[in-house]
Motif scaffolding. Structure first.
Motif, PDB file in Angstrom:
ATOM      1  N   ASP A  37       0.333  -8.102   9.785  1.00 20.04           N
ATOM      2  CA  ASP A  37      -0.979  -7.470   9.936  1.00 20.04           C
ATOM      3  C   ASP A  37      -1.953  -7.959   8.903  1.00 20.04           C
ATOM      4  O   ASP A  37      -3.140  -7.997   9.135  1.00 20.04           O
ATOM      5  N   GLY A  38      -1.407  -8.306   7.766  1.00 19.14           N
ATOM      6  CA  GLY A  38      -2.300  -8.725   6.693  1.00 19.14           C
ATOM      7  C   GLY A  38      -2.848 -10.116   6.898  1.00 19.14           C
ATOM      8  O   GLY A  38      -3.636 -10.611   6.129  1.00 19.14           O
ATOM      9  N   LYS A  93     -12.908 -11.490  -6.402  1.00 11.45           N
ATOM     10  CA  LYS A  93     -12.405 -10.304  -7.085  1.00 11.45           C
ATOM     11  C   LYS A  93     -12.333  -9.098  -6.171  1.00 11.45           C
ATOM     12  O   LYS A  93     -11.644  -8.148  -6.443  1.00 11.45           O
ATOM     13  N   ARG A  94     -13.138  -9.128  -5.097  1.00 15.24           N
ATOM     14  CA  ARG A  94     -13.040  -7.991  -4.189  1.00 15.24           C
ATOM     15  C   ARG A  94     -12.041  -8.326  -3.102  1.00 15.24           C
ATOM     16  O   ARG A  94     -11.557  -9.404  -3.019  1.00 15.24           O
ATOM     17  N   GLY A  95     -11.861  -7.434  -2.223  1.00 19.66           N
ATOM     18  CA  GLY A  95     -11.027  -7.725  -1.069  1.00 19.66           C
ATOM     19  C   GLY A  95      -9.655  -8.177  -1.526  1.00 19.66           C
ATOM     20  O   GLY A  95      -9.007  -7.514  -2.311  1.00 19.66           O
ATOM     21  N   LYS A  96      -9.227  -9.305  -1.063  1.00 18.80           N
ATOM     22  CA  LYS A  96      -7.897  -9.770  -1.412  1.00 18.80           C
ATOM     23  C   LYS A  96      -7.816 -10.070  -2.905  1.00 18.80           C
ATOM     24  O   LYS A  96      -8.662 -10.713  -3.466  1.00 18.80           O
ATOM     25  N   LYS A  97      -6.783  -9.613  -3.496  1.00 14.16           N
ATOM     26  CA  LYS A  97      -6.574  -9.904  -4.911  1.00 14.16           C
ATOM     27  C   LYS A  97      -5.893 -11.258  -5.053  1.00 14.16           C
ATOM     28  O   LYS A  97      -5.544 -11.885  -4.081  1.00 14.16           O
ATOM     29  N   ASN A 121       0.180  -4.298   3.032  1.00 14.50           N
ATOM     30  CA  ASN A 121      -0.372  -3.026   2.580  1.00 14.50           C
ATOM     31  C   ASN A 121       0.647  -1.910   2.604  1.00 14.50           C
ATOM     32  O   ASN A 121       0.356  -0.790   2.199  1.00 14.50           O
ATOM     33  N   PRO A 174       5.614   4.353  -4.840  1.00 16.60           N
ATOM     34  CA  PRO A 174       4.419   4.009  -4.055  1.00 16.60           C
ATOM     35  C   PRO A 174       4.287   2.501  -3.916  1.00 16.60           C
ATOM     36  O   PRO A 174       4.660   1.738  -4.820  1.00 16.60           O
ATOM     37  N   GLN A 176       1.904   0.317  -4.154  1.00 19.09           N
ATOM     38  CA  GLN A 176       1.212  -0.450  -5.206  1.00 19.09           C
ATOM     39  C   GLN A 176       2.088  -0.630  -6.428  1.00 19.09           C
ATOM     40  O   GLN A 176       2.127  -1.676  -7.040  1.00 19.09           O
ATOM     41  N   MET A 177       2.790   0.440  -6.765  1.00 14.90           N
ATOM     42  CA  MET A 177       3.666   0.403  -7.927  1.00 14.90           C
ATOM     43  C   MET A 177       4.759  -0.626  -7.697  1.00 14.90           C
ATOM     44  O   MET A 177       5.148  -1.366  -8.590  1.00 14.90           O
ATOM     45  N   GLU A 180       3.394  -4.138  -8.154  1.00 11.94           N
ATOM     46  CA  GLU A 180       3.216  -4.454  -9.573  1.00 11.94           C
ATOM     47  C   GLU A 180       4.524  -4.820 -10.240  1.00 11.94           C
ATOM     48  O   GLU A 180       4.592  -5.703 -11.079  1.00 11.94           O
ATOM     49  N   LYS A 203      11.548   8.396  -1.033  1.00 13.56           N
ATOM     50  CA  LYS A 203      10.480   9.404  -0.964  1.00 13.56           C
ATOM     51  C   LYS A 203       9.275   8.960  -0.154  1.00 13.56           C
ATOM     52  O   LYS A 203       8.548   9.734   0.383  1.00 13.56           O
ATOM     53  N   TYR A 204       9.042   7.669  -0.117  1.00 12.43           N
ATOM     54  CA  TYR A 204       7.793   7.200   0.483  1.00 12.43           C
ATOM     55  C   TYR A 204       7.958   6.781   1.914  1.00 12.43           C
ATOM     56  O   TYR A 204       7.311   5.872   2.381  1.00 12.43           O
ATOM     57  N   ASN A 208       2.189   4.597   2.947  1.00  5.02           N
ATOM     58  CA  ASN A 208       2.099   3.185   2.625  1.00  5.02           C
ATOM     59  C   ASN A 208       2.607   2.957   1.232  1.00  5.02           C
ATOM     60  O   ASN A 208       2.646   1.882   0.768  1.00  5.02           O
TER      61      ASN A 208
ATOM     62  N   PRO B 295      -9.326  -2.794  -2.984  1.00  4.76           N
ATOM     63  CA  PRO B 295      -8.709  -3.380  -1.804  1.00  4.76           C
ATOM     64  C   PRO B 295      -7.441  -2.666  -1.380  1.00  4.76           C
ATOM     65  O   PRO B 295      -6.928  -2.894  -0.299  1.00  4.76           O
ATOM     66  N   SER B 344     -13.676  -7.917   3.254  1.00  3.07           N
ATOM     67  CA  SER B 344     -12.434  -7.964   2.489  1.00  3.07           C
ATOM     68  C   SER B 344     -11.716  -9.273   2.711  1.00  3.07           C
ATOM     69  O   SER B 344     -11.007  -9.753   1.853  1.00  3.07           O
TER      70      SER B 344
END
Lengths: 208, 572
Positions: A37-38, A93-97, A121, A174, A176-177, A180, A203-204, A208, B295, B344
């Motif tokens: 999807d990404g 810097k926005r959108g895709k990192k 995501n 999560p 994002q975690m 990282e 748990k998740y 997402n 994002p 994005s």
């Protein structure tokens, strides 16, 4: 006017890479290019600048303005970009990192792959993509607590190595975690995981 | 008024604050000119090369606040090479030398060195406010100097700058005696900072109203900061990632309930969507929401958030909110005045996130809309005509279709009629950016109807010189015109050379302007600086006048050629 004078080169900034040249095309037998999807089109991420050669036509001053754009349109796969377009400041810097490529090892596969975690995501997207990438296998889908149809009877547990060097089950923290802290992924044969008592879903499972 | 003593006139002038009005006042007569210049405290210079610091100081000895802009706007899109210019050092040096009591400096698109910042911090004892927008050339060492030396600093606002990060001791440089901070924005810094120092700084800043953190400030620090500063009006969140069942997160939820002054929210540079529910209590009061740097939030997350924001006046968001999400904005945010939708992933046309449909919904649902920046993958004339019917208050209308010459996908026509409708019905329009397939016709409309237009940005549009001429002839209030990749050439450029004296600047790149025409213009108009940016190695100045010029930037000036141009900039 000599064609040399008529040529206008928009130079790239130093250090800009042409991803097309480094695109991975190896894959396991029968396996399509990685998509999710990404929009994981390897090499579709571009820096701002791309060399675009505007040829102005030999003898006239007529600029084929569409030229740079026709060039871009010709090769949608490589998505040649025109300098300074789209006009978004700090777009990078926005959108895709910036990308975060991690190695993916599958027990029993002869070589590893790499995926960019930034393009996904959710866990679901990642696992779906991994399944596409290693299409001969199925990955035990803890997130939905139901098993995907097994192709050849072998089931895999998605695990990852975190910043501390520990091997963790994918799905507990999560998304994002996870992105990282994940250093590499390993799809471990479920049979090896027998006896680890993994009855409760992470748990998740519903987020997402 | 001639019978009043100067002090009385000056007192009257105190009530006149806008730059434009004060400029007008100074033109009335010699006496007013004199009174005005001695009492002027705030000066705005839109192009730093239009005047020298020496002349500024000579005219306004009471200067307290200076705003300067440097590079042309297209520098934002990498069209202007580095070290083109826009250096602030000579300004600061001159101001320091002349003992001007500078208190406030606001810079945009300028090159700011660490030396400049150090000088600034040491020579102006009453310095209170530094705002840097889209600047570059400095490191956190320069920021440290400001923190350390400006004893009465109220505002340190760094927006979208390119800063070399030397690993944040800068924050620890604020002395313990510094308690005057009202606004601190370091969201654009990338490096680590001392979190304990930050907490102590916020704790001793009772007047702090605006705080924007960078991505290294984690959620638990955020919670502690909000405990110390529940009076915040403007908050920029750095990292917003945690386990929703954690104790820290519960504490955050509790403290957010107390922050009922927050009207402006931004940041979320790293975000876990499952944590967003803690924000909902403050959404009710928000007037400005900026999620364009977040994002990690998907359409659903964004939509859920926006549903709580009934009082929103300004919304900056990524296009992953989707048409559906914008539809929710249209039905929820009835006070909306400004909408900015950023791409994005500009290069991914298959997942077209927002289309013309939601723009139409917004125009219908938000009667107060007056400012738009909209990136989308397609647009139709019909949609624009409908938007023009629904919205007649636009001051800024900037539409960017990501494929630069895309026609109306339904009719395959250019978008002339659509934009024509926009300029016809929005008589107060001051700023316009065009995109999509466009012929000379759209410029005919702009010249005819956009009578208040001050800034126009054009790319990949038009058929002939006529297009540019329509604009130059019709738009009487035009101040800034920037054009790229259009078939406009010498005939258009030279038709009305006096026009450029009424404008701040003109940018033309990848058009059909020849070197000869630029030379002619420069010769005939000594009040203009005509600069050619030439990045090709093989060309030399003496070459053929018939050579097409790559990039031309001209601007009116009172002080002739600048002395700091790099080699590749030819000053004609």
């Amino acid at each position: 006017m000599s064609s040399e004078n008529g040529k206008r080169l928009l130079e790239t900034d130093a250090g800009c890479l042409n991803f097309e040249a480094t695109e991975l095309t190896l894959g396991l037998p029968g396996e399509p290019r990685v998509t999710s999807d990404g929009g994981a089109k390897l090499g579709s991420k571009r820096g701002f600048s791309e060399t675009v050669d505007l040829k102005l036509g030999d003898n006239s001053q007529e600029v084929k303005l569409g030229h740079s754009l026709q060039e871009a349109a010709k090769s949608p796969a490589s998505k040649t970009q025109v300098v300074g377009w789209p006009p978004v400041r700090g777009f990078a810097k926005r959108g895709k990192k910036s990308c975060k490529y991690v190695k993916v090892a599958v027990d029993g596969a002869p070589y590893l792959r790499k995926v960019d975690l930034e393009i996904y995501n959710s866990y679901q997207q990642l696992l779906t993509s991994l399944e596409d990438m290693f299409s001969c296998f199925t990955i035990r889908n803890y997130l939905n607590e139901k098993q995907i149809d097994q192709v050849n009877g072998i089931e895999y547990m998605p695990t990852y190595e975190d910043k501390d060097g520990d091997w963790m089950l994918v799905g507990d923290v999560p998304w994002q975690m996870f992105v990282e802290s994940c250093k590499r992924l390993r799809l471990m044969k479920s049979s090896e995981a027998v006896g680890l008592g993994l009855k409760t879903a992470p748990k998740y499972s519903s987020t997402n | 008024m001639n019978y009043f003593p100067d002090e009385v006139v000056e007192h009257v002038f105190d009530f006149i604050t806008s730059h434009k009005d004060r400029n007008s006042v100074s033109l009335v007569c010699k006496s007013w000119y004199k009174i005005e210049r001695y009492s002027r405290q705030r000066v705005f210079i839109g192009n730093c090369y239009s005047i020298t610091p020496q002349r500024l100081i000579a005219r306004f000895p009471g200067l307290k606040s200076l705003t300067l802009k440097g590079k042309p706007h297209f520098a934002d899109f990498n069209l202007v090479p580095h070290d083109w210019g826009g250096f602030v050092y000579p300004w600061i040096k001159a101001l320091a030398k002349s003992r001007i009591g500078l208190e406030e400096l606001r810079l945009k698109r300028m090159v700011v060195s660490d030396d400049s910042l150090e000088l600034l911090s040491k020579y102006f004892p009453n310095f209170k406010s530094l705002v840097l927008v889209s600047c570059e050339g400095f490191t956190t060492d320069g920021v440290a100097a400001i923190a350390a030396n400006c004893r009465f600093l109220r505002e340190l606002d760094l927006q979208e700058n390119e800063v070399e990060d030397h690993r944040g001791h800068w924050l620890s440089c604020f002395p313990e005696s510094c308690t005057s901070l009202v606004s601190l924005n370091f969201a654009c810094l990338k490096g680590e900072i001392n979190l304990a120092s930050l907490e102590r700084l916020v704790a001793r800043s009772p007047n702090l109203k605006s705080l924007r953190l960078n991505r290294v400030v984690p959620l638990d620090t955020l919670q502690k900061l909000l405990m110390r500063a529940p009076q915040l009006v403007d908050l920029g969140i750095g990292s917003y990632v945690d386990d929703p069942s954690s104790e820290v997160f519960s504490k955050l939820k509790a403290v957010i309930q107390l922050c009922n002054s927050i009207r402006s929210l931004s940041g979320f540079l790293e975000v876990a969507p499952c944590c967003m529910s803690a924000i909902y209590p403050i959404c009710e009061n928000l007037t400005f929401l900026n999620l364009s740097y977040a994002p990690g939030l998907q359409g659903n997350d964004l939509t859920k958030l926006v549903q709580h924001c009934r009082k929103l006046q300004r919304l900056w968001i990524l296009d992953c909110i989707g048409d559906k999400g914008l539809g929710v904005v249209a039905s929820t945010c009835k006070e909306l005045q400004e909408l900015r939708v950023f791409p994005s992933d500009p290069f991914d046309a298959e997942n077209a996130a927002v289309t013309e449909e939601s723009l139409v919904l917004i125009s219908a649902g938000c009667p107060k809309l007056n400012s738009l920046l909209y990136f989308c993958h397609q647009m139709t004339n019909a949609a624009l005509i409908t938007v023009a019917k629904n919205c007649t208050n636009f001051i800024r209308f900037r539409l960017c279709i990501l494929d630069p010459v895309k026609a109306d996908p339904v009719t395959n026509q250019p978008l002339d009629e659509g934009f024509g409708a926009i300029v016809r019905s929005n008589k107060s329009l001051k700023r316009l950016s065009l995109s999509g397939l466009l012929t000379d016709q759209v410029f005919l409309y702009i010249g005819m109807y956009a009578k208040k237009l001050e800034m126009l940005s054009i790319a990949f549009a038009g058929d002939s010189n006529k297009g540019m001429l329509y604009v130059l002839n019709g738009c009487k209030k035009l101040r800034k015109l920037e054009i790229r990749d259009c078939p406009f050439g010498d005939v258009a450029l030279l038709q009305d050379m006096g026009k450029y004296e009424t404008m701040r600047s003109l940018w033309m790149s990848s058009c059909e302007v020849t070197l000869g025409a630029c030379k002619t213009l420069a010769k005939k108009m000594p009040s203009l600086n005509v600069e050619i940016i030439n990045e090709s190695e093989q060309l030399e100045f003496s070459l053929d006048d018939r050579l097409l010029v790559d990039k031309m930037y001209l601007y009116r000036t009172l002080v002739g050629h600048r002395k700091d141009a790099p080699e590749y900039v030819w000053l004609l």
